[in-house]
Design an enzyme around this catalytic site. Structure first.
Site, short mmCIF file in Angstrom:
data_model
loop_
_atom_site.label_atom_id
_atom_site.label_comp_id
_atom_site.label_asym_id
_atom_site.label_seq_id
_atom_site.Cartn_x
_atom_site.Cartn_y
_atom_site.Cartn_z
N GLU A 18 -6.60 -7.87 -0.66
CA GLU A 18 -7.04 -7.84 0.74
C GLU A 18 -8.55 -7.61 0.77
O GLU A 18 -9.01 -6.47 0.77
CB GLU A 18 -6.35 -6.72 1.53
N GLU A 23 0.84 -1.21 0.00
CA GLU A 23 0.00 0.00 0.00
C GLU A 23 0.87 1.25 0.00
O GLU A 23 0.63 2.18 0.77
CB GLU A 23 -0.95 -0.01 1.21
#
Ligand SMILES: *[C@@H]1O[C@H](CO)[C@@H](O)[C@H](O)[C@H]1NC(C)=O
Ligand SMILES: *[C@@H]1O[C@H](CO)[C@@H](O)[C@H](O)[C@H]1NC(C)=O
Ligand SMILES: *[C@@H]1O[C@H](CO)[C@@H](O)[C@H](O)[C@H]1NC(C)=O
Ligand SMILES: *[C@@H]1O[C@H](CO)[C@@H](O)[C@H](O)[C@H]1NC(C)=O
Length: 667
Positions: free
Chosen positions: A270, A190
């Protein structure tokens, strides 16, 4: 015919392959491939179209003896792969000092995944977030206080590269192309959510991963679906995947992936099955129905999905991280996550709902789902006060204190986790109450037991974002102590250079106190060496509040099943059984009320030693101080009958406070 002798062996090989004769040769690299197909928008495994249904598990949050059990249950749920983070700070406790044994034996964990027939999506960081201490980065990076983490800062890159040179050679032979089960490797994590947006850093990582893993392995990134996240987190040469939970619109979310990857497989790296808990906030939960529905929608579209988490586990010892949103928000010890496999590794209703969805898209393995592991109510364990923490500094800090004119951070004295005592003396008589105080937000993260001449002043504790002043009196030369606790370094966002300890001066009526003795405490070694220590003075100051150790023992009736500990009358602290650090308890703040105890830490046939460090205050019942292993903690110490509902027992967080509350999971 001149070339006949060269052709013959190839012809033979072709004949063998044609007739499916097993070859005793190592698999040819050409026979095993895992690639992107930009024409058909899918992965190709050995040339055939492929998509994965995967689940996250963190070996650092699961006791090693339970690894196989958890992986088997994931396999039996119909998953084809597991997604695995490697926490750098778990393996390199000091620069150049590596630990890959016991629970840190990542290769043994990967061997088990292969044995069970699971593929692996590996996420070696170097930054992982994961609500893990400092997002997996070693706190020793902060020994250089101005280091710019997750950037092209040469000091940071040098540390990253020496770590990758140790880790990635262990990974390379396990890549799918080399006969192993690792199909893809994530670079960073991320990164688009991080303010630095440093493409030079991502390019550097890409170069290091390619140099150490080869040119064939599929490298990818994962980011949120916001344009700025995808802008800063993606790079040519790294396949861009996204993450989002059941609260998001699947069409719109994958639309975001299509901005950066117009072709290729749709991947949610995710998909949030639940959410984490913070101390002092409601217990998070996400309904099984919503999780299952979102999963079905994604699989219908042909997407590859990793469920985060499939099994969350526990933040043992000091490994929980924290977030920063207006204020410091420490994560609980339980990382149950409301995941399909509970903290104790038991299948939940959510697991069965997910498995039903998976069965519509690919065959489930034959055979039953293993049952929940048995739990045992060992009962009440009476404890005795063993020592006040401030009386035990000789044992807890055998190398003695560090002297400094002004307070130093944990990082400056090379203390990674846990606790440090700061001690000085009052420079003058203080006959009338004077203000003792620290600058706002400089107590990182909690200060306890401010004592003058051994007497506790004020409430008993200071919070990082709370009030940090109190009124004191005393005489010149009186000892002033304060105990500082690191509650976990921030793991997400801009503030991950999260220094610990006393970050500013303690002042008496605005004039800074000086001449400090700073005691870095190594409590875990002292506890592992076994209590009681002959060197320890007995608790002298009867009735004194403040941090103290309590000890006791219990025997198991010939079994070592998992259990949960309750803390009747206790406030906040740390628990060890047989020297194993089970993490922080804080029932006063909640929502977590009990700690999970894996049976593997218990002894059979000899006493189990329980050590509790209570930091604030204990209000013991009529029968005296005790903790209770799933029983024996009724009102006034009466034996309480525990429910035997496995679904309830698998949850060490008490959902009562949060009944009905549900989090979307997509931030
Ligand atoms: C999801 O978004 C698409 C495109 O914006 C829209 O057409 C669709 O109605 C949305 N679905 C739901 C369930 O809101
Ligand atoms: C955290 O980071 C933000 C953004 O850079 C900054 O504005 C804020 O001051 C930082 N907070 C702390 C406590 O360092
Ligand atoms: C503490 O006070 C001294 C003396 O005023 C000053 O030099 C020093 O910078 C202060 N330290 C911090 C962390 O504020
Ligand atoms: C457990 O406690 C006993 C005394 O109660 C002590 O003799 C023994 O060394 C301790 N063992 C461990 C492993 O802590």
């Amino acid at each position: 015919m001149a070339s006949g002798s060269a052709v013959a062996p190839l012809f033979l090989l072709w004949l063998l392959l044609l007739h499916n004769v097993p070859l005793a040769l190592p698999a040819s690299p050409l026979a095993r491939s895992f690639e992107l197909d930009y024409e058909e928008d899918c992965f190709r495994k050995d040339g055939a179209p492929f998509r994965y249904i995967s689940g996250s598990i963190h070996y650092a949050r699961v006791p090693r003896p339970a690894w196989r059990d958890r992986l088997l249950k994931m396999y039996m749920s119909g998953l084809s792969a597991v997604q695995v983070y490697v926490p750098w700070n778990y393996h390199e406790p000091r620069p150049g000092v590596y630990d890959f044994v016991g629970n840190r034996d990542v290769e043994a964990f990967l061997d088990l995944t292969a044995e069970l027939g699971l593929l692996v999506i590996l996420r070696p960081g170097p930054y992982i977030c994961a609500e893990w201490e400092m997002g997996g980065l070693p706190s020793w990076l902060l020994w250089k206080p101005d280091i710019v983490l997750r950037s092209s800062d040469p000091a940071y890159l040098a540390a990253v590269d020496s770590w990758l040179h140790v880790l990635l050679p262990k990974i390379k032979p396990r890549l799918y192309q080399h006969g192993g089960n690792i199909i893809s490797v994530q670079v960073e994590n991320e990164y688009g959510s991080y303010y630095a947006c440093d493409y030079g850093y991502l390019r550097h990582l890409l170069g290091s991963f390619r140099a150490l893993l080869g040119s064939e392995v599929l490298l990818f990134t994962t980011d949120g679906t916001q344009p700025e996240e995808l802008h800063c987190g993606t790079l040519q040469g790294l396949y861009a995947t996204i993450d989002f939970g059941p609260g998001s619109n699947v069409t719109e979310a994958f639309g975001a992936q299509r901005w950066v990857e117009p072709k290729g497989p749709l991947v949610n790296s995710e998909y949030y099955t639940g959410w984490l808990d913070y101390w002092g906030e409601a217990h998070a939960s996400t309904s099984s129905v919503r999780v299952a529905r979102g999963l079905e929608n994604m699989l219908q579209m042909g997407a590859s999905v990793n469920m985060y988490m499939f099994h969350g586990g526990t933040n043992f010892a000091y490994w929980s991280g924290a977030d920063f949103k207006d204020q410091y928000k420490p994560v609980t010890t339980s990382y149950d996550y409301d995941a399909p496999l509970s903290e104790a590794g038991d299948p939940t209703e959510k697991l069965f709902a997910i498995r039903t969805v998976i069965s519509k898209f690919q065959p489930l393995p034959a055979g039953p789902m293993p049952s929940p592991t048995p739990k045992y109510a060992y009962g009440r364990v009476a404890l005795q006060k063993h020592a006040d923490l401030l009386d035990a500094l000789g044992v807890l800090c055998p190398s003695g204190p560090i002297q400094s004119q002004f307070p130093l951070t944990f990082e400056a004295i090379k203390q990674a986790h846990g606790f440090v005592v700061y001690r000085t003396q009052l420079p003058r008589d203080v006959p009338d109450p004077a203000t003792l105080g620290a600058p706002p937000h400089s107590i990182c993260d909690r200060g306890y037991d401010v004592t003058v001449a051994g007497c506790q002043q004020g409430l008993g504790w200071w919070d990082r974002d709370g009030q940090t002043t109190l009124r004191v009196m005393g005489r010149a030369g009186d000892t002033l102590d304060v105990l500082l606790e690191n509650m976990g370094r921030i793991s997400f966002g801009a503030n991950i250079s999260d220094f610990k300890g006393l970050l500013g001066n303690l002042s008496l009526d605005s004039s800074p106190l000086s001449n400090w003795l700073i005691y870095p405490l190594d409590i875990d070694t002292a506890v592992q060496q076994g209590w009681p220590h002959a060197a320890l003075p007995k608790p002298s100051r009867r009735g004194r509040a403040g941090p103290a150790f309590y000890t006791g023992t219990f025997e198991t009736p010939g079994i070592a099943w998992d259990t949960f500990v309750k803390f009747p009358g206790w406030s906040k602290g740390q628990l060890w059984i047989n020297g194993f650090n089970l993490g922080r308890y804080w029932p006063r703040r909640g929502p977590q009320q009990t700690l999970f105890v894996p049976g593997s830490v218990l002894h059979i046939g000899r006493p189990n030693n329980v050590t509790v460090l209570e930091l604030e205050a204990l209000r013991a019942g009529s029968l005296g101080p005790a903790v209770c292993l799933q029983a024996g903690c009724g009102a006034e110490g009466e034996v309480e009958v525990m429910e035997r509902d496995p679904a309830q027992q698998g949850l060490s967080t008490m959902p009562a406070a949060a009944a009905g509350k549900s989090r979307g999971g997509s931030e």
